[in-house]
Motif scaffolding. Structure first.
Motif, PDB file in Angstrom:
ATOM      1  N   ILE A   1      12.462   0.918   3.763  1.00  0.00           N
ATOM      2  CA  ILE A   1      13.407   0.879   2.798  1.00  0.00           C
ATOM      3  C   ILE A   1      12.639   0.322   1.411  1.00  0.00           C
ATOM      4  N   THR A   2      11.773  -0.848   1.497  1.00  0.00           N
ATOM      5  CA  THR A   2      11.038  -1.671   0.724  1.00  0.00           C
ATOM      6  C   THR A   2      10.281  -0.256  -0.333  1.00  0.00           C
ATOM      7  N   PRO A   3       9.386   0.216   0.295  1.00  0.00           N
ATOM      8  CA  PRO A   3       8.586   1.335  -0.522  1.00  0.00           C
ATOM      9  C   PRO A   3       9.604   2.373  -1.154  1.00  0.00           C
ATOM     10  N   SER A   4      10.585   2.786  -0.469  1.00  0.00           N
ATOM     11  CA  SER A   4      11.522   3.735  -0.872  1.00  0.00           C
ATOM     12  C   SER A   4      12.488   3.590  -2.391  1.00  0.00           C
ATOM     13  N   ILE A   5      12.877   2.256  -2.182  1.00  0.00           N
ATOM     14  CA  ILE A   5      13.410   1.732  -3.380  1.00  0.00           C
ATOM     15  C   ILE A   5      12.223   1.466  -4.381  1.00  0.00           C
ATOM     16  N   LEU A   6      11.402   0.940  -4.276  1.00  0.00           N
ATOM     17  CA  LEU A   6      10.409   0.552  -5.380  1.00  0.00           C
ATOM     18  C   LEU A   6       9.493   1.477  -5.746  1.00  0.00           C
ATOM     19  N   SER A   7       8.949   2.706  -5.158  1.00  0.00           N
ATOM     20  CA  SER A   7       8.246   3.761  -5.579  1.00  0.00           C
ATOM     21  C   SER A   7       8.864   4.199  -6.796  1.00  0.00           C
ATOM     22  N   LYS A   8      10.086   4.783  -6.667  1.00  0.00           N
ATOM     23  CA  LYS A   8      10.714   5.329  -7.706  1.00  0.00           C
ATOM     24  C   LYS A   8      11.008   4.319  -8.964  1.00  0.00           C
ATOM     25  N   LYS A   9      11.310   3.099  -8.780  1.00  0.00           N
ATOM     26  CA  LYS A   9      11.288   2.254 -10.013  1.00  0.00           C
ATOM     27  C   LYS A   9       9.970   2.016 -10.564  1.00  0.00           C
ATOM     28  N   LEU A  10       9.082   1.803  -9.886  1.00  0.00           N
ATOM     29  CA  LEU A  10       7.707   1.272 -10.334  1.00  0.00           C
ATOM     30  C   LEU A  10       7.087   2.532 -10.986  1.00  0.00           C
ATOM     31  N   ALA A  11       7.475   3.726 -10.711  1.00  0.00           N
ATOM     32  CA  ALA A  11       6.768   5.051 -11.033  1.00  0.00           C
ATOM     33  C   ALA A  11       7.401   5.083 -12.681  1.00  0.00           C
ATOM     34  N   ALA A  12       8.406   4.394 -12.993  1.00  0.00           N
ATOM     35  CA  ALA A  12       8.848   4.526 -14.416  1.00  0.00           C
ATOM     36  C   ALA A  12       8.036   3.463 -15.258  1.00  0.00           C
ATOM     37  N   GLY A  13       7.084   2.854 -15.006  1.00  0.00           N
ATOM     38  CA  GLY A  13       6.131   2.247 -15.749  1.00  0.00           C
ATOM     39  C   GLY A  13       6.776   0.824 -15.969  1.00  0.00           C
ATOM     40  N   LEU A  14       7.263   0.131 -15.340  1.00  0.00           N
ATOM     41  CA  LEU A  14       7.843  -1.268 -15.595  1.00  0.00           C
ATOM     42  C   LEU A  14       7.092  -2.718 -15.603  1.00  0.00           C
TER      43      LEU A  14
ATOM     44  N   ALA B   1       0.903  -1.279  -0.192  1.00  0.00           N
ATOM     45  CA  ALA B   1       0.148   0.059   0.141  1.00  0.00           C
ATOM     46  C   ALA B   1       0.835   1.244   0.095  1.00  0.00           C
ATOM     47  N   LEU B   2       2.057   1.288   0.807  1.00  0.00           N
ATOM     48  CA  LEU B   2       2.852   2.426   0.899  1.00  0.00           C
ATOM     49  C   LEU B   2       3.489   2.420  -0.336  1.00  0.00           C
ATOM     50  N   THR B   3       4.162   1.535  -0.939  1.00  0.00           N
ATOM     51  CA  THR B   3       4.819   1.623  -2.390  1.00  0.00           C
ATOM     52  C   THR B   3       3.798   2.185  -3.220  1.00  0.00           C
ATOM     53  N   GLU B   4       2.672   1.651  -3.604  1.00  0.00           N
ATOM     54  CA  GLU B   4       1.699   2.135  -4.602  1.00  0.00           C
ATOM     55  C   GLU B   4       1.271   3.467  -4.156  1.00  0.00           C
ATOM     56  N   GLY B   5       1.211   3.960  -3.055  1.00  0.00           N
ATOM     57  CA  GLY B   5       0.872   5.226  -2.534  1.00  0.00           C
ATOM     58  C   GLY B   5       2.161   6.305  -2.944  1.00  0.00           C
ATOM     59  N   MET B   6       3.194   5.798  -2.617  1.00  0.00           N
ATOM     60  CA  MET B   6       4.221   6.914  -3.117  1.00  0.00           C
ATOM     61  C   MET B   6       4.534   6.802  -4.310  1.00  0.00           C
ATOM     62  N   ARG B   7       4.387   5.720  -5.032  1.00  0.00           N
ATOM     63  CA  ARG B   7       4.541   5.620  -6.664  1.00  0.00           C
ATOM     64  C   ARG B   7       3.545   6.634  -7.368  1.00  0.00           C
ATOM     65  N   ASP B   8       2.291   6.526  -6.870  1.00  0.00           N
ATOM     66  CA  ASP B   8       1.352   7.277  -7.496  1.00  0.00           C
ATOM     67  C   ASP B   8       1.059   8.759  -6.992  1.00  0.00           C
ATOM     68  N   SER B   9       2.209   9.255  -6.060  1.00  0.00           N
ATOM     69  CA  SER B   9       2.039  10.645  -5.521  1.00  0.00           C
ATOM     70  C   SER B   9       2.822  11.572  -6.607  1.00  0.00           C
ATOM     71  N   GLY B  10       3.169  10.984  -7.706  1.00  0.00           N
ATOM     72  CA  GLY B  10       3.812  11.927  -8.717  1.00  0.00           C
ATOM     73  C   GLY B  10       3.531  11.430 -10.164  1.00  0.00           C
TER      74      GLY B  10
ATOM     75  N   THR C   1       6.789  -7.457  -2.051  1.00  0.00           N
ATOM     76  CA  THR C   1       5.990  -6.041  -2.250  1.00  0.00           C
ATOM     77  C   THR C   1       5.811  -5.724  -3.818  1.00  0.00           C
ATOM     78  N   ALA C   2       6.965  -5.782  -4.588  1.00  0.00           N
ATOM     79  CA  ALA C   2       6.685  -5.255  -5.981  1.00  0.00           C
ATOM     80  C   ALA C   2       6.007  -6.304  -6.909  1.00  0.00           C
ATOM     81  N   ASN C   3       5.990  -7.636  -6.366  1.00  0.00           N
ATOM     82  CA  ASN C   3       4.819  -8.333  -7.106  1.00  0.00           C
ATOM     83  C   ASN C   3       3.505  -7.751  -6.877  1.00  0.00           C
ATOM     84  N   GLY C   4       3.438  -7.616  -5.381  1.00  0.00           N
ATOM     85  CA  GLY C   4       1.962  -7.347  -4.809  1.00  0.00           C
ATOM     86  C   GLY C   4       1.713  -6.069  -5.698  1.00  0.00           C
ATOM     87  N   ALA C   5       2.506  -5.297  -5.800  1.00  0.00           N
ATOM     88  CA  ALA C   5       1.999  -3.830  -6.760  1.00  0.00           C
ATOM     89  C   ALA C   5       2.043  -4.215  -8.121  1.00  0.00           C
TER      90      ALA C   5
END
Length: 436
Positions: free
Chosen positions: A179-192, A57-66, A223-227
């Motif tokens: 740490i996990t959402p911090s790493i993944l939010s930026k990566k997943l925002a790239a539309g991978l 949830a936190l990863t997706e929220g931070m990914r979608d914040s921008g 987390t990444a697979n969950g997102a």
């Protein structure tokens, strides 16, 4: 909905819902959440945890914040992330190799952190190379070339940038749930569509213990697979520098020597091939990892990866003939000083963190935010674990800006090397593979 209620829920062990995570992340991005509230939230997560669902949830929220990138390309959009180490220049090999295999690679990277080198600092050792082309520029270059190693735009995951700064000053850096959402939010925002993770373990990694590295790798993959992003991880060794060099321009030289076949670093190649095989499997380009390894090997052996590297450098503002003339184009340090072995024997252990700190002290990294990096300094010819040495034989070559800096560095490097009498095998490069 308000920040105080969300903080209290996490503090009391109630976890973090998707709705609360989305609201809090957008509040971080638009300053609706204050610094004190951000710090209280980080500490509550550190002390009570939020579990797998909360991390997603936190990863997706931070990914979608921008801004989240959308792609319309004829191939899969794939990336790789490393948790950081010494002499870790795999990204420079892997991005063009994946592009040569039909992937599109928007590799959003970072700068040096602590004793570890930064991919952006390495690329900026190349004259003219710009890492800040913005979102539209990044998409254009990736579409035209197939890969780009670039910095994160301010529009990418702004909630993470805010929370990361607060975590640093309130003592909440080491939480896996953060740490996990911090790493993944930026990566997943790239539309991978796929992500392969290189989780380092050993004396030169942030995770020195195998159990900690395994926990982080599992958290990242889950987390990444969950997102919604297909992800796997390799836990790789960082008990010594992966490259024979440590330092920005020196590592670029080693990468180009490997890409062009002039002087191949087998360890660097093998880790690149393993990660690339994982990425191609995730992308659906191959059916087995072994086929993926072979495809990456062929991309490097044939010179195709070198061609893509050259096109990327030119598109990012660097010299069009960089691959052909990389030694002429890269800066070199004025002082070279060998570090002699203190005794006869076999290199039994290396404190790779000390080597990384030595490069930083030479000027190859930052002691404070805003410090200017000297791309020419560093270490080369690094002796490996299991290598036989004789007293006075060089175990490293220092590249320094001054003689005084070289002398100080020599003492530090000798302290990093432990030489014994008994034979010692070189550590395995890859310890474990983590999948969903």
């Amino acid at each position: 909905m308000d920040a105080r209620r969300i903080i209290q829920t996490v503090r009391d062990g109630g976890g973090l819902s998707a709705e609360d995570a989305r609201w809090f992340a957008h509040g971080l991005a638009n300053d609706q959440v204050g610094d004190a509230q951000a710090g209280a939230f980080a500490m509550a997560v550190l002390l009570r945890g939020i579990g797998v669902s909360g991390r997603v949830a936190l990863t997706e929220g931070m990914r979608d914040s921008g801004q989240v990138l959308n792609w319309d390309l004829p191939g899969p959009v794939i990336d790789k992330h490393s948790t950081g180490g010494v002499g870790d220049c795999v990204s420079l090999l892997l991005a063009p190799a994946l592009a040569a295999c039909g992937c599109y690679v928007p590799m959003i990277s970072g700068r040096g952190l602590g004793h570890t080198g930064g991919t952006l600092d390495k690329m900026e050792a190349i004259p003219g190379y710009r890492v800040d082309h913005g979102v539209e520029g990044l998409q254009k270059i990736v579409g035209q070339v197939g890969c780009a190693i670039a910095g994160a735009s301010d529009a990418i995951a702004p909630a993470d940038r805010r929370l990361y700064a607060v975590r640093d000053i309130c003592g909440a850096v080491e939480s896996i749930d953060l740490i996990t959402p911090s790493i993944l939010s930026k990566k997943l925002a790239a539309g991978l569509q796929g992500l392969v993770l290189d989780v380092k373990v050993g004396s030169g990694a942030f995770m020195t213990d195998m159990d900690d590295a395994r926990a982080l790798a599992r958290a990242l993959v889950e987390t990444a697979n969950g997102a919604g992003c297909k992800t796997s991880a390799l836990i790789t060794d960082m008990n010594q520098s992966l490259s024979r060099t440590a330092g920005n321009a020196l590592e670029v030289i080693e990468v180009l020597e490997t890409l062009t076949g002039q002087d191949v670093n087998d360890a660097l190649w093998d880790v690149t091939s393993a990660l690339g095989g994982e990425a191609l499997l995730l992308a659906g380009i191959v059916k087995t990892r072994e086929d993926g390894f072979a495809r990456i090997d062929q991309a490097i052996e044939s010179g195709q990866a070198a061609e893509y590297f050259g096109k990327m450098v030119a598109a990012m503002g660097g010299p069009a003939d960089f691959v052909e003339r990389f030694l002429d184009r890269l800066p070199s340090a004025p002082v070279l000083r060998p570090v002699p072995a203190a005794r006869d024997g076999v290199v039994s252990r290396i404190d790779a963190r000390i080597l990384g700190e030595a490069v930083v002290d030479l000027g190859g990294g930052r002691l404070r935010a805003g410090d200017k990096v000297n791309p020419s300094v560093g270490l080369s010819g690094l002796a490996r674990i299991g290598q036989q040495v004789e007293v006075g034989e060089p175990i490293a070559l220092i590249h320094a800006a001054t003689e005084e800096a070289a002398q100080a560095c020599a003492r530090v490097v000798q302290r990093a090397y432990h030489v014994g009498a008994a034979p010692v095998p070189e550590p395995n490069l890859i310890h474990e593979r983590i999948t969903q």
